[in-house]
Motif scaffolding. Structure first.
Motif, PDB file in Angstrom:
ATOM      1  N   ASP A  46     -69.716 -16.642  -4.721  1.00 10.67           N
ATOM      2  CA  ASP A  46     -68.964 -15.736  -3.866  1.00 10.67           C
ATOM      3  C   ASP A  46     -68.635 -16.307  -2.492  1.00 10.67           C
ATOM      4  O   ASP A  46     -68.113 -15.623  -1.646  1.00 10.67           O
ATOM      5  CB  ASP A  46     -69.758 -14.441  -3.681  1.00 10.67           C
ATOM      6  N   GLN A  47     -68.951 -17.572  -2.275  1.00 13.26           N
ATOM      7  CA  GLN A  47     -68.739 -18.097  -0.923  1.00 13.26           C
ATOM      8  C   GLN A  47     -67.316 -18.578  -0.682  1.00 13.26           C
ATOM      9  O   GLN A  47     -66.973 -18.975   0.416  1.00 13.26           O
ATOM     10  CB  GLN A  47     -69.725 -19.229  -0.664  1.00 13.26           C
ATOM     11  N   VAL A  48     -66.495 -18.577  -1.737  1.00 16.77           N
ATOM     12  CA  VAL A  48     -65.099 -18.958  -1.555  1.00 16.77           C
ATOM     13  C   VAL A  48     -64.239 -17.697  -1.504  1.00 16.77           C
ATOM     14  O   VAL A  48     -64.290 -16.870  -2.413  1.00 16.77           O
ATOM     15  CB  VAL A  48     -64.617 -19.846  -2.723  1.00 16.77           C
ATOM     16  N   ALA A  49     -63.500 -17.552  -0.434  1.00 15.40           N
ATOM     17  CA  ALA A  49     -62.585 -16.408  -0.327  1.00 15.40           C
ATOM     18  C   ALA A  49     -61.152 -16.922  -0.364  1.00 15.40           C
ATOM     19  O   ALA A  49     -60.842 -17.938   0.242  1.00 15.40           O
ATOM     20  CB  ALA A  49     -62.827 -15.648   0.968  1.00 15.40           C
ATOM     21  N   VAL A  50     -60.316 -16.227  -1.122  1.00 17.81           N
ATOM     22  CA  VAL A  50     -58.913 -16.618  -1.191  1.00 17.81           C
ATOM     23  C   VAL A  50     -58.073 -15.516  -0.570  1.00 17.81           C
ATOM     24  O   VAL A  50     -58.168 -14.360  -0.964  1.00 17.81           O
ATOM     25  CB  VAL A  50     -58.475 -16.856  -2.653  1.00 17.81           C
ATOM     26  N   LEU A  51     -57.285 -15.875   0.412  1.00 10.81           N
ATOM     27  CA  LEU A  51     -56.448 -14.883   1.086  1.00 10.81           C
ATOM     28  C   LEU A  51     -54.986 -15.142   0.752  1.00 10.81           C
ATOM     29  O   LEU A  51     -54.497 -16.232   0.981  1.00 10.81           O
ATOM     30  CB  LEU A  51     -56.624 -14.978   2.608  1.00 10.81           C
ATOM     31  N   HIS A  52     -54.320 -14.181   0.196  1.00 11.17           N
ATOM     32  CA  HIS A  52     -52.891 -14.355  -0.045  1.00 11.17           C
ATOM     33  C   HIS A  52     -52.173 -13.020  -0.084  1.00 11.17           C
ATOM     34  O   HIS A  52     -52.802 -11.951  -0.060  1.00 11.17           O
ATOM     35  CB  HIS A  52     -52.645 -15.155  -1.316  1.00 11.17           C
ATOM     36  N   SER A  53     -50.860 -13.075  -0.173  1.00  8.26           N
ATOM     37  CA  SER A  53     -50.071 -11.872   0.035  1.00  8.26           C
ATOM     38  C   SER A  53     -50.143 -10.912  -1.145  1.00  8.26           C
ATOM     39  O   SER A  53     -49.780  -9.751  -1.025  1.00  8.26           O
ATOM     40  CB  SER A  53     -48.620 -12.256   0.297  1.00  8.26           C
ATOM     41  N   HIS A  54     -50.628 -11.358  -2.298  1.00 10.17           N
ATOM     42  CA  HIS A  54     -50.693 -10.451  -3.435  1.00 10.17           C
ATOM     43  C   HIS A  54     -51.966  -9.611  -3.480  1.00 10.17           C
ATOM     44  O   HIS A  54     -52.164  -8.821  -4.388  1.00 10.17           O
ATOM     45  CB  HIS A  54     -50.570 -11.227  -4.760  1.00 10.17           C
ATOM     46  N   LEU A  55     -52.864  -9.810  -2.502  1.00  7.44           N
ATOM     47  CA  LEU A  55     -54.097  -9.024  -2.511  1.00  7.44           C
ATOM     48  C   LEU A  55     -53.782  -7.553  -2.265  1.00  7.44           C
ATOM     49  O   LEU A  55     -52.878  -7.225  -1.504  1.00  7.44           O
ATOM     50  CB  LEU A  55     -55.038  -9.500  -1.401  1.00  7.44           C
ATOM     51  N   SER A  56     -54.547  -6.688  -2.908  1.00  6.81           N
ATOM     52  CA  SER A  56     -54.404  -5.265  -2.591  1.00  6.81           C
ATOM     53  C   SER A  56     -55.079  -5.032  -1.242  1.00  6.81           C
ATOM     54  O   SER A  56     -55.845  -5.870  -0.765  1.00  6.81           O
ATOM     55  CB  SER A  56     -55.082  -4.429  -3.670  1.00  6.81           C
ATOM     56  N   GLN A  57     -54.805  -3.887  -0.623  1.00  4.49           N
ATOM     57  CA  GLN A  57     -55.420  -3.585   0.671  1.00  4.49           C
ATOM     58  C   GLN A  57     -56.936  -3.636   0.573  1.00  4.49           C
ATOM     59  O   GLN A  57     -57.610  -4.140   1.454  1.00  4.49           O
ATOM     60  CB  GLN A  57     -54.985  -2.194   1.137  1.00  4.49           C
TER      61      GLN A  57
ATOM     62  N   GLU B 105     -62.746 -17.363 -14.915  1.00  4.96           N
ATOM     63  CA  GLU B 105     -64.029 -18.035 -14.829  1.00  4.96           C
ATOM     64  C   GLU B 105     -63.798 -19.458 -14.352  1.00  4.96           C
ATOM     65  O   GLU B 105     -62.845 -20.110 -14.763  1.00  4.96           O
ATOM     66  CB  GLU B 105     -64.685 -18.052 -16.210  1.00  4.96           C
ATOM     67  N   PHE B 106     -64.636 -19.925 -13.474  1.00  9.53           N
ATOM     68  CA  PHE B 106     -64.466 -21.272 -12.964  1.00  9.53           C
ATOM     69  C   PHE B 106     -65.677 -22.113 -13.326  1.00  9.53           C
ATOM     70  O   PHE B 106     -66.800 -21.739 -13.021  1.00  9.53           O
ATOM     71  CB  PHE B 106     -64.275 -21.249 -11.449  1.00  9.53           C
ATOM     72  N   LEU B 107     -65.412 -23.233 -14.001  1.00  9.45           N
ATOM     73  CA  LEU B 107     -66.501 -24.111 -14.376  1.00  9.45           C
ATOM     74  C   LEU B 107     -66.701 -25.146 -13.283  1.00  9.45           C
ATOM     75  O   LEU B 107     -65.745 -25.727 -12.785  1.00  9.45           O
ATOM     76  CB  LEU B 107     -66.180 -24.812 -15.699  1.00  9.45           C
ATOM     77  N   GLU B 108     -67.949 -25.340 -12.915  1.00  9.48           N
ATOM     78  CA  GLU B 108     -68.225 -26.253 -11.820  1.00  9.48           C
ATOM     79  C   GLU B 108     -67.791 -27.674 -12.171  1.00  9.48           C
ATOM     80  O   GLU B 108     -68.015 -28.162 -13.268  1.00  9.48           O
ATOM     81  CB  GLU B 108     -69.722 -26.237 -11.503  1.00  9.48           C
ATOM     82  N   THR B 109     -67.141 -28.345 -11.202  1.00 14.81           N
ATOM     83  CA  THR B 109     -66.806 -29.753 -11.389  1.00 14.81           C
ATOM     84  C   THR B 109     -67.633 -30.575 -10.417  1.00 14.81           C
ATOM     85  O   THR B 109     -67.971 -30.114  -9.331  1.00 14.81           O
ATOM     86  CB  THR B 109     -65.315 -30.023 -11.102  1.00 14.81           C
ATOM     87  N   LYS B 110     -67.947 -31.787 -10.836  1.00 14.12           N
ATOM     88  CA  LYS B 110     -68.742 -32.672  -9.968  1.00 14.12           C
ATOM     89  C   LYS B 110     -67.816 -33.552  -9.141  1.00 14.12           C
ATOM     90  O   LYS B 110     -66.687 -33.830  -9.538  1.00 14.12           O
ATOM     91  CB  LYS B 110     -69.637 -33.568 -10.838  1.00 14.12           C
ATOM     92  N   ALA B 111     -68.290 -33.993  -7.998  1.00 17.60           N
ATOM     93  CA  ALA B 111     -67.507 -34.881  -7.146  1.00 17.60           C
ATOM     94  C   ALA B 111     -67.209 -36.184  -7.884  1.00 17.60           C
ATOM     95  O   ALA B 111     -68.080 -36.724  -8.572  1.00 17.60           O
ATOM     96  CB  ALA B 111     -68.267 -35.180  -5.866  1.00 17.60           C
ATOM     97  N   LEU B 112     -65.983 -36.671  -7.757  1.00 19.41           N
ATOM     98  CA  LEU B 112     -65.617 -37.950  -8.375  1.00 19.41           C
ATOM     99  C   LEU B 112     -66.110 -39.090  -7.480  1.00 19.41           C
ATOM    100  O   LEU B 112     -66.296 -38.905  -6.285  1.00 19.41           O
ATOM    101  CB  LEU B 112     -64.100 -38.054  -8.530  1.00 19.41           C
TER     102      LEU B 112
ATOM    103  N   ARG C 274     -58.922 -25.881  -8.161  1.00 23.19           N
ATOM    104  CA  ARG C 274     -59.818 -27.021  -7.962  1.00 23.19           C
ATOM    105  C   ARG C 274     -60.897 -26.700  -6.943  1.00 23.19           C
ATOM    106  O   ARG C 274     -62.039 -27.125  -7.098  1.00 23.19           O
ATOM    107  CB  ARG C 274     -59.006 -28.245  -7.558  1.00 23.19           C
ATOM    108  N   PHE C 275     -60.549 -25.947  -5.921  1.00 23.78           N
ATOM    109  CA  PHE C 275     -61.566 -25.553  -4.948  1.00 23.78           C
ATOM    110  C   PHE C 275     -62.551 -24.569  -5.565  1.00 23.78           C
ATOM    111  O   PHE C 275     -63.758 -24.701  -5.408  1.00 23.78           O
ATOM    112  CB  PHE C 275     -60.914 -24.953  -3.695  1.00 23.78           C
ATOM    113  N   LYS C 276     -62.016 -23.590  -6.295  1.00 27.24           N
ATOM    114  CA  LYS C 276     -62.903 -22.583  -6.894  1.00 27.24           C
ATOM    115  C   LYS C 276     -63.860 -23.232  -7.890  1.00 27.24           C
ATOM    116  O   LYS C 276     -65.008 -22.833  -8.008  1.00 27.24           O
ATOM    117  CB  LYS C 276     -62.071 -21.508  -7.582  1.00 27.24           C
TER     118      LYS C 276
END
Ligand code: ADP
Ligand code: ZN
Length: 744
Positions: free
Chosen positions: A282-293, A195-202, A272-274
């Motif tokens: 759902d507008q943030v996508a993370v691409l990395h090598s551990h993703l399943s197909q 779960e990601f809690l929203e952070t405000k801009a510093l 921090r981005f999430k």
């Protein structure tokens, strides 16, 4: 007769490539299209890799059947990028296409995941319900559950209702008209468990404010915007600047791409981005090598459909099919992991700069220790330099002390000088105060050199002044540049001490020693061996953050972007190990590593301290790092690079042969060398063919030579022409690495 031929990459595990004629009615076939084709006696599917004019004589080609989707999977912009890649890195278009389109997207075997959901259509009256409760209690329960879910649409997935155990009941309910069954697509979310809690801009400090303004500035007169090199010391708040820059472009309706060296090594950046964009869900996508197909398939299509507008990923994410790209950020742009070590051997940062140019968007390269390539580009005016010289939270930079391990080795005669007295005492103090310690071990490569602990002498080549490399098989020391060889001395040629030995000790050994010295402390080791399991690193770092670990012992894996306020001491146990490798970037890497590791200390309220243990305390990379002086270091290092015509003043390419037959690897390279030498253009410098410092790996013998030129294009074309004329024997593989970063 067809006029054009399509090269098609066939779906399936063997990924064959075949030629097909393009029939006249399919003249809108283009590269990147999915097609149906005949294959032997059946029909199959594949992706068009290339389209070439049909050879006059060929009447045997079978035609394509039809197009699967009218539109190609690759955007025209990415196609351009791919063609450039193939040309510059001398890679077949086929391999470039594989890099551009993940297998799970290209092949038909994967598709959207759907699930069956039960939807309440009309609820029977109470009397019927009561009857149902007696005669068919399962059906009754399902209806009650659906009724209570009316607020959220009156639907529940079959899985949540009990899966196979309820299907019969659901079917009966459907027959009676109370419910319907629907197929709904579900996203396979790799971070569904978090779960990601929203952070405000510093509120930005003045330095950050200037940096952001420069990043957001649009140039006058429609000039293309220059790439920005954001040189900010560790902890200067670069990430906050990235976040706000991305926010700006997202608000404008554009998309953003953030490249990080390796997702698993930078969990905090991703988090921090999430968190910052948690409201966009759902507008943030993370691409990395551990993703399943399946996960990769979903993320890719979400990006392509414009559902995900912020992409964070490692190197290959540079090919993410984002449209209307507003900004690309390359974090830790100096990192080697941006270079792909299999064909196409592209550099993610360089491709990012090119993509930004092609799509006319902003690009920011950020680092506390910029690569000399990028820094030199700011000196010539190709890039714009923006600096953050203070830590964001007004902390001072940590105090760095350099310890001469030659003296320590004399004191600890007979034992391995791993932990100096000074570092041990410092550790005791910090641990007593409940503060945390990171011990860092430089463990780069296997190209091992010989060093004498009492006097610090390193065996070097008489002709080249780079360290000789120890070759295990025949106990020899070899110069990797010129080929000079000598037998391994039994005692130090300088002081005669018999203690001369291969440098280096492993993390495991350090862990044992530290456990003995600090039996009360909770110790964790982070290296490739201990962090194999998925999430192992994330979990260990979380424990460290929660103060459940006192000392972390780690390799390069802990050098990057980590932020732990309670770490007040960082010990670098063997700072010089990386210096004595046969590579002209050895000094630059050591400088980067020390600076980055030191940047992990004193990130909170408490002042930080760094202890560097080294046998060569006066080497420039150690001294400049000690004074936090990147520009001083860059200036003297660039002088050396200019003098010897090394990058960034020239391009270096590595040409290698690999084979299980040693002689054939050698002969093939010698043969290529002869041809290269014959009509060598004046701007190209050609080295000698030599066994690689890593003489054998994966059962294959390795030979290599280096070429240098000020013109990358000329160099690449020349090498490719010669390679085309010199096809290798079947059991020899050719490696062509343009702008090589690794010379092993
Ligand atoms: P970098 O990416 O340059 O290493 P970070 O972005 O991680 O630096 O910032 C270091 C620390 O300073 C973080 O804890 C961050 O939350 C904090 N920080 C950054 N910018 C500000 C700011 N403007 N005001 C207060 N704290 C800040
Ligand atoms: Zn030499």
């Amino acid at each position: 007769m067809p006029t054009q031929v399509a090269k098609v990459l066939i779906d399936g595990p063997s990924e064959l490539v075949f030629d097909y004629a393009i029939p006249e009615n399919l003249d809108d076939v283009s590269i990147g299209c999915r097609v149906r084709i005949p294959l032997r006696n059946r029909n199959s599917t594949g992706t068009v890799l290339e389209i070439t004019p049909a050879p006059q004589s060929d009447f045997t080609l079978r035609p394509l059947h039809s197009l699967i989707d009218p539109e190609p999977l690759i955007t025209p912009g990415l196609m351009k990028l791919g063609k450039w890649l193939a040309d510059y890195y001398g890679s077949p278009m086929e391999l470039v296409m594989r890099a551009l389109l993940p297998e799970s997207v290209r092949q038909d075997a994967h598709s959207e995941k759907t699930q069956k959901v039960v939807v309440l259509e009309n609820l029977p009256d109470d009397e019927t319900l009561q009857k149902l409760a007696k005669r068919a209690p399962k059906q009754h329960v399902i209806l009650i559950l659906l009724k209570s879910a009316i607020q959220s649409g009156g639907q529940i997935s079959i899985k949540d209702l009990g899966g196979g155990a309820v299907t019969a009941s659901v079917k009966s309910l459907e027959k009676k008209g109370y419910v319907t069954i629907k197929h709904e697509s579900v996203r396979r979310d790799p971070d569904a468990d978090q779960e990601f809690l929203e952070t405000k801009a510093l509120k930005l400090n003045p330095e950050q404010e200037v940096a952001l303004t420069e990043i957001l500035k649009t140039p006058e007169n429609d000039e293309p915007k220059k790439p920005i090199l954001l040189h900010g010391v560790t902890g200067s708040g670069k990430t906050e600047v990235y976040l706000q820059a991305v926010q700006h472009h997202i608000d404008k309706g554009q998309t953003a791409l953030v490249l990080v060296p390796e997702i698993s090594l930078t969990p905090q950046t991703v988090q921090r981005f999430k968190s910052r964009f948690a409201a966009l869900q759902d507008q943030v996508a993370v691409l990395h090598s551990h993703l399943s197909q399946g996960e990769r398939f979903d993320e890719w299509h979400r990006i392509r459909k414009g559902k995900a507008r912020i992409v964070i990923g490692a190197r290959s994410a540079i090919f993410a099919p984002l449209k209307d790209l507003g900004i690309i950020i390359v974090d830790e742009e100096h990192e080697n992991t941006y270079k792909q070590e299999t064909s196409p051997r592209y550099h993610g940062r360089d491709i990012a700069v090119l993509r930004a140019h092609l799509e006319n968007c902003t690009i920011v390269l950020g680092s506390a220790t910029p690569s000399l390539e990028s820094f030199q580009n700011t000196q010539t005016g190709k890039y714009q330099l923006v600096k953050l010289v203070h830590r964001a939270d007004h902390q001072t930079m940590p105090i760095i002390r350099v310890l001469d391990m030659k003296l320590e080795a004399q004191k600890q005669k007979g034992r391995d000088a791993i932990l100096s007295d000074k570092l041990r005492v410092s550790m005791e103090t910090k641990l007593k105060n409940g503060e945390q310690v990171i011990l860092f071990l430089n463990r780069r490569g296997f190209a091992r050199s010989l060093q004498c602990p009492p006097c610090g002498h390193v065996c070097e080549c008489q002709h080249c002044a780079i360290p000789l490399t120890y070759h295990k098989g025949d106990e020899r020391l070899v110069c990797h540049m010129c080929g000079y060889q000598t037998i391994t001395p039994r005692k130090c040629p300088e002081c005669g001490d018999k203690d001369i030995r291969l440098q280096g000790f492993g993390t495991e050994k350090v862990e044992k020693i530290i456990q003995k010295v600090f039996p009360q402390s909770r110790i964790a080791r982070i290296d490739a061996d201990t962090m194999r399991k998925k999430n192992a690193l994330r979990d260990t770092l979380a424990k460290f953050k929660a103060n459940k670990i006192d000392i972390i012992i780690g390799t390069q894996m802990i050098a990057k972007g980590l932020h732990f306020p309670n770490v007040t001491l960082v010990g670098i146990l063997n700072a010089d190990l990386g210096l004595h490798v046969p590579d002209f970037r050895a000094g630059e890497r050591t400088f980067q590593l020390i600076t980055q590791v030191a940047g992990r200390a004193g990130r909170g309220e408490l002042e930080g301290e760094v202890v560097i243990q080294t046998f060569t305390p006066h080497s420039p990379s150690i001294q400049f790092a000690r004074h936090h002086d990147f520009e001083g270091y860059a200036e003297q290092e660039l002088q050396f690079r200019r003098q010897f015509q090394f990058p960034p003043f020239a391009h270096v390419a590595l040409l290698g042969t690999r084979s299980t037959h040693e002689r054939r690897a050698e002969f093939t390279l010698e043969n290529i060398h002869k041809r290269l030498k014959k009509n060598l253009p004046p701007h190209i410098e050609l080295g000698e063919p030599l066994p690689s410092p890593l003489t054998k790996a994966h059962g294959q013998f390795r030979y290599q030579l280096m070429l240098k030129s000020t013109s990358a294009r000329e160099l690449s074309r020349y090498i490719r022409d010669i390679l085309k004329q010199t096809p290798p024997p079947e059991d020899v593989n050719i490696i062509f690495d343009m702008d090589a970063l690794s010379f092993f």
